[in-house]
Scaffold this motif. Sequence first.
Motif, PDB file in Angstrom:
ATOM      1  N   SER A  20      66.937  24.958 -14.093  1.00  0.00           N
ATOM      2  CA  SER A  20      66.761  23.908 -13.103  1.00  0.00           C
ATOM      3  C   SER A  20      67.223  24.407 -11.737  1.00  0.00           C
ATOM      4  O   SER A  20      68.204  25.146 -11.634  1.00  0.00           O
ATOM      5  CB  SER A  20      67.577  22.672 -13.499  1.00  0.00           C
ATOM      6  OG  SER A  20      67.440  21.670 -12.522  1.00  0.00           O
ATOM      7  N   GLU A  21      66.532  23.979 -10.714  1.00  0.00           N
ATOM      8  CA  GLU A  21      66.895  24.371  -9.353  1.00  0.00           C
ATOM      9  C   GLU A  21      67.941  23.445  -8.750  1.00  0.00           C
ATOM     10  O   GLU A  21      68.357  23.634  -7.618  1.00  0.00           O
ATOM     11  CB  GLU A  21      65.629  24.395  -8.481  1.00  0.00           C
ATOM     12  CG  GLU A  21      64.642  25.447  -8.947  1.00  0.00           C
ATOM     13  CD  GLU A  21      63.325  25.404  -8.198  1.00  0.00           C
ATOM     14  OE1 GLU A  21      63.145  24.528  -7.313  1.00  0.00           O
ATOM     15  OE2 GLU A  21      62.475  26.243  -8.508  1.00  0.00           O
ATOM     16  N   ARG A  22      68.368  22.444  -9.531  1.00  0.00           N
ATOM     17  CA  ARG A  22      69.366  21.490  -9.056  1.00  0.00           C
ATOM     18  C   ARG A  22      70.206  21.027 -10.254  1.00  0.00           C
ATOM     19  O   ARG A  22      69.841  21.281 -11.400  1.00  0.00           O
ATOM     20  CB  ARG A  22      68.697  20.297  -8.390  1.00  0.00           C
ATOM     21  CG  ARG A  22      67.809  19.513  -9.342  1.00  0.00           C
ATOM     22  CD  ARG A  22      67.185  18.290  -8.681  1.00  0.00           C
ATOM     23  NE  ARG A  22      66.297  17.600  -9.592  1.00  0.00           N
ATOM     24  CZ  ARG A  22      66.680  16.774 -10.564  1.00  0.00           C
ATOM     25  NH1 ARG A  22      67.947  16.526 -10.774  1.00  0.00           N
ATOM     26  NH2 ARG A  22      65.787  16.183 -11.334  1.00  0.00           N
ATOM     27  N   SER A  55      80.391  19.953 -13.372  1.00  0.00           N
ATOM     28  CA  SER A  55      79.760  18.670 -13.061  1.00  0.00           C
ATOM     29  C   SER A  55      80.301  18.139 -11.747  1.00  0.00           C
ATOM     30  O   SER A  55      81.446  18.406 -11.385  1.00  0.00           O
ATOM     31  CB  SER A  55      80.015  17.658 -14.184  1.00  0.00           C
ATOM     32  OG  SER A  55      81.393  17.379 -14.300  1.00  0.00           O
ATOM     33  N   ASN A  56      79.450  17.424 -11.047  1.00  0.00           N
ATOM     34  CA  ASN A  56      79.816  16.771  -9.799  1.00  0.00           C
ATOM     35  C   ASN A  56      79.353  15.330  -9.848  1.00  0.00           C
ATOM     36  O   ASN A  56      78.257  15.043 -10.348  1.00  0.00           O
ATOM     37  CB  ASN A  56      79.169  17.476  -8.597  1.00  0.00           C
ATOM     38  CG  ASN A  56      79.740  18.852  -8.391  1.00  0.00           C
ATOM     39  OD1 ASN A  56      80.947  19.031  -8.342  1.00  0.00           O
ATOM     40  ND2 ASN A  56      78.864  19.837  -8.278  1.00  0.00           N
ATOM     41  N   ALA A  64      75.602  21.518 -14.091  1.00  0.00           N
ATOM     42  CA  ALA A  64      75.010  22.821 -13.763  1.00  0.00           C
ATOM     43  C   ALA A  64      75.701  23.894 -14.596  1.00  0.00           C
ATOM     44  O   ALA A  64      76.857  23.738 -14.994  1.00  0.00           O
ATOM     45  CB  ALA A  64      75.181  23.130 -12.276  1.00  0.00           C
ATOM     46  N   VAL A  65      74.994  24.968 -14.851  1.00  0.00           N
ATOM     47  CA  VAL A  65      75.592  26.117 -15.539  1.00  0.00           C
ATOM     48  C   VAL A  65      76.534  26.807 -14.568  1.00  0.00           C
ATOM     49  O   VAL A  65      76.203  27.010 -13.402  1.00  0.00           O
ATOM     50  CB  VAL A  65      74.503  27.098 -16.031  1.00  0.00           C
ATOM     51  CG1 VAL A  65      75.116  28.384 -16.547  1.00  0.00           C
ATOM     52  CG2 VAL A  65      73.646  26.452 -17.113  1.00  0.00           C
ATOM     53  N   SER A  66      77.719  27.175 -15.033  1.00  0.00           N
ATOM     54  CA  SER A  66      78.700  27.835 -14.158  1.00  0.00           C
ATOM     55  C   SER A  66      79.223  29.131 -14.757  1.00  0.00           C
ATOM     56  O   SER A  66      80.269  29.622 -14.362  1.00  0.00           O
ATOM     57  CB  SER A  66      79.866  26.876 -13.857  1.00  0.00           C
ATOM     58  OG  SER A  66      80.484  26.472 -15.053  1.00  0.00           O
TER      59      SER A  66
END
Length: 151
Positions: A20-22, A55-56, A64-66
């Motif tokens: 995903s781009e977001r 997560s935000n 998101a993957v971190s």
Amino acid sequence: MKRDSRLSSVLHLLLHLAHSERALTSEELAGYLHSNAAVVRRELGRLRKLGYVSSNKGHGGGWAVSCDLAKVTLRDVYDAVGAPDVFAMGNRTARPECLVELAVNEALDSAFEQAQSLLIAKLSTISLAELSADFNRRFEAHPKRSRIHGH
């Protein structure tokens, strides 16, 4: 007996996040699994504690993957989801008094342990990056692909 699909589900979510781009919301991710957002938050919360995802909150927030996909194996994710039992099969009784059942249990226990060890060893050899690359190959070869894979 119901199968434990946590590993498969979490890997599914991780690949969607990786491509995903977001950031994706729990609701969006739940839609991919035909599940609910609370289940997604619980499972990804475990991965967040290990640094695999972040997560935000708020507008534009989500998951998101971190992590470096090349450094995380399927075994790592298997452990992160609680190392679920590999087999739904098991012995009829744990502490039998019957000598026949003792023999059966010993043979089955040995076979189950060997099979589980083999599977877990195999999971240790596959990185999330390899899984992602396999998806990319399939996506590029798919005749009905669109720019973004959304299900």
